[in-house]
Write a protein that holds these residues in place. Structure first.
Motif, PDB file in Angstrom:
ATOM      1  N   LEU A  69       0.913  -1.282  -0.070  1.00 37.48           N
ATOM      2  CA  LEU A  69      -0.061   0.035   0.011  1.00 37.48           C
ATOM      3  C   LEU A  69       0.903   1.074  -0.067  1.00 37.48           C
ATOM      4  O   LEU A  69       0.701   2.226  -0.869  1.00 37.48           O
ATOM      5  CB  LEU A  69      -0.916   0.003   1.184  1.00 37.48           C
ATOM      6  CG  LEU A  69      -1.903  -0.953   1.329  1.00 37.48           C
ATOM      7  CD1 LEU A  69      -2.854  -1.148   2.677  1.00 37.48           C
ATOM      8  CD2 LEU A  69      -2.963  -1.025   0.092  1.00 37.48           C
ATOM      9  N   ASN A 105       0.965   8.991  -6.329  1.00 35.40           N
ATOM     10  CA  ASN A 105       0.558   9.963  -5.468  1.00 35.40           C
ATOM     11  C   ASN A 105       1.665  11.140  -5.276  1.00 35.40           C
ATOM     12  O   ASN A 105       1.304  12.470  -4.902  1.00 35.40           O
ATOM     13  CB  ASN A 105       0.046  10.085  -4.504  1.00 35.40           C
ATOM     14  CG  ASN A 105      -1.546   9.231  -4.426  1.00 35.40           C
ATOM     15  OD1 ASN A 105      -2.080   9.605  -5.228  1.00 35.40           O
ATOM     16  ND2 ASN A 105      -1.602   8.183  -3.590  1.00 35.40           N
ATOM     17  N   LEU A 143       0.544  12.899   2.199  1.00 34.81           N
ATOM     18  CA  LEU A 143       0.836  11.748   1.664  1.00 34.81           C
ATOM     19  C   LEU A 143       1.819  11.122   2.856  1.00 34.81           C
ATOM     20  O   LEU A 143       1.736   9.897   3.132  1.00 34.81           O
ATOM     21  CB  LEU A 143       1.722  11.628   0.307  1.00 34.81           C
ATOM     22  CG  LEU A 143       2.241  10.506  -0.053  1.00 34.81           C
ATOM     23  CD1 LEU A 143       1.494   9.229  -0.338  1.00 34.81           C
ATOM     24  CD2 LEU A 143       2.950  10.919  -1.594  1.00 34.81           C
ATOM     25  N   ARG A 185       0.214  10.169   5.838  1.00 35.21           N
ATOM     26  CA  ARG A 185      -0.821   9.128   5.595  1.00 35.21           C
ATOM     27  C   ARG A 185       0.094   7.843   5.825  1.00 35.21           C
ATOM     28  O   ARG A 185      -0.332   6.703   6.427  1.00 35.21           O
ATOM     29  CB  ARG A 185      -1.322   9.042   4.421  1.00 35.21           C
ATOM     30  CG  ARG A 185      -2.440   7.891   3.985  1.00 35.21           C
ATOM     31  CD  ARG A 185      -3.323   8.167   2.824  1.00 35.21           C
ATOM     32  NE  ARG A 185      -2.515   8.380   1.556  1.00 35.21           N
ATOM     33  CZ  ARG A 185      -2.419   9.481   0.990  1.00 35.21           C
ATOM     34  NH1 ARG A 185      -3.073  10.694   1.496  1.00 35.21           N
ATOM     35  NH2 ARG A 185      -1.882   9.805  -0.098  1.00 35.21           N
ATOM     36  N   VAL A 186       1.395   7.767   5.202  1.00 32.12           N
ATOM     37  CA  VAL A 186       2.123   6.749   5.087  1.00 32.12           C
ATOM     38  C   VAL A 186       2.682   6.402   6.566  1.00 32.12           C
ATOM     39  O   VAL A 186       3.042   5.414   7.023  1.00 32.12           O
ATOM     40  CB  VAL A 186       3.315   6.759   4.103  1.00 32.12           C
ATOM     41  CG1 VAL A 186       4.410   5.776   4.468  1.00 32.12           C
ATOM     42  CG2 VAL A 186       2.677   6.737   2.724  1.00 32.12           C
ATOM     43  N   TYR A 212       2.322   1.830  -3.355  1.00 30.30           N
ATOM     44  CA  TYR A 212       1.310   2.227  -4.596  1.00 30.30           C
ATOM     45  C   TYR A 212       0.879   3.583  -4.360  1.00 30.30           C
ATOM     46  O   TYR A 212       0.982   4.378  -5.133  1.00 30.30           O
ATOM     47  CB  TYR A 212       0.071   1.356  -4.190  1.00 30.30           C
ATOM     48  CG  TYR A 212      -0.929   1.889  -5.190  1.00 30.30           C
ATOM     49  CD1 TYR A 212      -1.023   1.096  -6.369  1.00 30.30           C
ATOM     50  CD2 TYR A 212      -2.085   2.781  -4.786  1.00 30.30           C
ATOM     51  CE1 TYR A 212      -2.171   1.536  -7.141  1.00 30.30           C
ATOM     52  CE2 TYR A 212      -3.050   2.893  -5.486  1.00 30.30           C
ATOM     53  CZ  TYR A 212      -3.329   2.422  -6.781  1.00 30.30           C
ATOM     54  OH  TYR A 212      -4.122   2.867  -7.674  1.00 30.30           O
ATOM     55  N   ASP A 213       1.071   3.977  -2.780  1.00 28.24           N
ATOM     56  CA  ASP A 213       0.576   5.442  -2.518  1.00 28.24           C
ATOM     57  C   ASP A 213       1.731   6.289  -3.087  1.00 28.24           C
ATOM     58  O   ASP A 213       1.241   7.336  -3.740  1.00 28.24           O
ATOM     59  CB  ASP A 213       0.345   5.547  -1.040  1.00 28.24           C
ATOM     60  CG  ASP A 213      -0.469   6.373  -0.558  1.00 28.24           C
ATOM     61  OD1 ASP A 213      -1.007   7.325  -1.455  1.00 28.24           O
ATOM     62  OD2 ASP A 213      -0.804   6.850   0.633  1.00 28.24           O
ATOM     63  N   TYR A 214       2.700   6.003  -2.797  1.00 29.53           N
ATOM     64  CA  TYR A 214       4.052   7.058  -3.374  1.00 29.53           C
ATOM     65  C   TYR A 214       4.031   7.015  -4.893  1.00 29.53           C
ATOM     66  O   TYR A 214       4.402   7.848  -5.620  1.00 29.53           O
ATOM     67  CB  TYR A 214       5.271   6.739  -2.577  1.00 29.53           C
ATOM     68  CG  TYR A 214       5.526   7.236  -1.104  1.00 29.53           C
ATOM     69  CD1 TYR A 214       5.693   8.694  -1.251  1.00 29.53           C
ATOM     70  CD2 TYR A 214       5.634   6.289  -0.171  1.00 29.53           C
ATOM     71  CE1 TYR A 214       5.924   9.227  -0.122  1.00 29.53           C
ATOM     72  CE2 TYR A 214       5.719   7.002   1.221  1.00 29.53           C
ATOM     73  CZ  TYR A 214       6.123   8.599   1.163  1.00 29.53           C
ATOM     74  OH  TYR A 214       6.257   9.327   2.315  1.00 29.53           O
TER      75      TYR A 214
END
Length: 582
Positions: free
Chosen positions: A51, A59, A71, A74-75, A54-56
């Motif tokens: 996750l 985004n 971002l 969130r991580v 994928y996020d980095y």
């Protein structure tokens, strides 16, 4: 019944579903009750790692520059959740990620700082079984009394107060039972997590993984901790002053194993407890002088460094021989770092050179360490801005656009990569020394900065160089200032500061003697200027508190503010809160 529903409910499908369900349930039960949830913990880590990646990946783009801070937060929250849910060694691993705050966004440290407060414990019945297994006796056969509730709990162990059969009060440290089962899985997950972060951020982070893992393994071995405790005490005995100011509780080896350790019980308040110190009529300044001295002695003299000097591990009591004085009680010797003699001398010389503004020697040492930005290293070493007359390479303004913010972070990444030009040469000792000094600095700040920490450490660095006057000159033909590494000896670009030459003539000796005295007084003048700035900040802090009613943490807070301004001016990093606190 529709054909599709018939196929779904066919005997073969139902049988397959039942087998899969039973298999999953069986694996879950085995992993939960026999494997300390090691597989579940690793799977949770892997899933969240996917996750995060994928996020980095999707985004962290120029088009979403206005969401970069969200971002990162969130991580960081996701990592905190994984560490708190998994518990155990993951608490230590999360703390390890937090120590990389120098190369990660600031929110990582502020978020993961919550892991330092984790204090889960196991039931007394489990503690009884562990002691019986480790010592080979029932608990009442070893102790005449044993507290059912732990007096302290941490990520890998908890401490109970007990009394031996001869009436001696002791502290019994018991390792949590799942640690030995989980450790291999957890360390594999840690290695993969750092590798993933290295790929995501495109920053050198994995170079110290093996070094860190080795020390984490040692921390879970209480026999090793007992040995560290004895070595720490032996080194303290070599200093006439510290041998009386610092006490290391005795370890009872006949009652200690790899997972159980019995130590002498000692009472005292935390070194940062102003109320406790006042109640004992002890001076916070004197106490903090001893705190700075003992760890400076370890860093610059003995090379055997306690890497977790947080307030819970440094207690204070009235000195048994003189109640008017204090005595530090140094606890928790699980995490220690041994410096090489070569590094210890280099580090002492680096500190001294910072105060002499000896750019040649600083550059030589940075070359040996694979560091491309000596000023950034100086900032991190002193935990204060260091001025080497270098112009800022990034100068953001108050109206920085969101796209500029993205570009600044990308430029910061380049700066950090340029800082560490060869991670293989970087001494791994710097990782744990940085942790030690950050925590000591935070302890001093908590008490209102009663001690000029930087000056005090600089003097210890000079003591660590010994009595050889050659360390006070820029070019020394007669002595080998620092034992050069095999790799550095092949580097023709390294200055002659670190090489051996022919014996001196008489007049050359006179010249170098005069230079030695001159440089010594330059060093003293630099300390005097730092001392003047320190006292000015302390007086200002006192007046603000008395006249304006403001809370101030003194000189350390002033240094924090100055370093924040330097980070924003030169690297575009805007720091909020007390990010430099441990």
């Amino acid at each position: 019944m529709p054909p599709l529903l018939q196929r779904i409910l066919s005997r073969r499908t139902v049988r397959t579903a039942a087998v899969l369900s039973a298999t999953v349930t069986g694996l879950y039960l085995v992993d939960t009750h026999k494997n300390a949830k090691a597989f579940q913990r690793t799977a949770r880590t892997a899933w969240n790692g996917v996750l995060v990646g994928y996020d980095y990946k999707f985004n962290f783009t120029p088009g979403k520059a206005n969401q970069i801070n969200e971002l990162h937060q969130r991580v960081a929250d996701r990592i905190l959740h994984v560490c708190q849910t998994n518990g155990g060694l993951y608490i230590k691993l999360g703390q390890g990620i937090a120590t990389n705050s120098s190369v990660l966004p600031p929110c990582y440290l502020t978020t993961l700082r919550a892991l330092y407060d984790d204090a889960s414990s196991v039931d007394y019945s489990i503690v009884e079984k562990i002691i019986q297994k480790e010592l080979g006796k029932e608990i009442h056969e070893v102790f005449s009394s044993f507290s059912r509730e732990p007096v302290a709990a941490a990520s890998i162990a908890q401490v109970h107060k007990a009394t031996l059969l001869d009436g001696t009060e002791v502290a019994v440290k018991v390792q949590k039972p799942e640690i030995q089962v989980q450790i291999e899985w957890d360390l594999i997950a840690y290695r993969l997590l750092i590798k993933a972060y290295e790929y995501i951020f495109d920053l050198p982070m994995s170079f110290a993984v093996d070094y860190t893992i080795r020390h984490l393994r040692e921390e879970t071995d209480f026999i090793n901790e007992a040995r560290n405790s004895e070595l720490c005490n032996e080194y303290l005995q070599t200093d006439l002053k510290l041998r009386h100011q610092v006490y290391v509780p005795k370890i009872f080896k006949d009652c200690s194993t790899k997972q159980v350790m019995v130590a002498e019980w000692v009472d005292g308040c935390r070194a940062t407890d102003k109320g406790g110190l006042k109640q004992m009529s002890l001076s916070p300044k004197k106490v903090m002088e001893s705190v700075v001295d003992v760890f400076a002695h370890q860093i610059f003299i003995s090379g055997f460094v306690h890497c977790d000097p947080h307030p819970g591990n440094i207690l204070v009591r009235k000195h048994p021989s003189d109640p008017r004085k204090h005595q530090l009680l140094l606890l928790d010797h699980g995490l220690y770092m041994r410096e090489s003699e070569e590094f210890r001398k280099q580090y002492c010389l680096f500190w001294k050179s910072l105060f002499l503004l000896d750019k040649t020697t600083i550059a030589d040492i940075c070359t040996l360490w694979g560091v491309g930005d000596s000023q950034m290293l100086a900032n991190a070493t002193l935990l204060k801005p260091y001025n080497a007359n270098r112009s800022p390479n990034i100068t953001p303004t108050s109206n920085t656009s969101v796209l500029d913010a993205y570009e600044i972070q990308m430029k910061l990444k380049t700066t950090l990569k340029d800082f560490l030009i060869n991670s293989e040469l970087l001494p791994k000792e710097l990782i744990f020394i940085g942790r030690n000094m950050t925590i000591v600095r935070a302890n001093n700040k908590t008490l209102g900065s009663p001690v000029n920490r930087i000056n005090r450490m600089a003097r210890w660095a000079v003591v660590g160089l010994g009595h050889d006057p050659s360390f006070w000159v820029s070019t020394v033909p007669t002595h080998h200032l620092v034992a050069a590494t095999s790799s550095s000896s092949k580097n023709s670009n390294t200055s002659q500061t670190l090489t051996r030459q022919q014996p001196l003539s008489f007049w050359r000796w006179v010249s170098l003697s005069l230079q030695t005295r001159f440089n010594y007084w330059v060093f003293e003048a630099a300390l005097a200027m730092m001392s003047a700035a320190y006292h000015f900040a302390q007086v200002k802090s006192y007046l603000e508190k008395v006249v304006l009613g403001r809370k101030s943490d003194g000189f350390e807070a002033v240094l924090d503010d100055a370093l924040k301004q330097r980070l924003e001016a030169e690297y575009g990093i805007k720091v909020e809160g007390d990010i430099f606190d441990a």
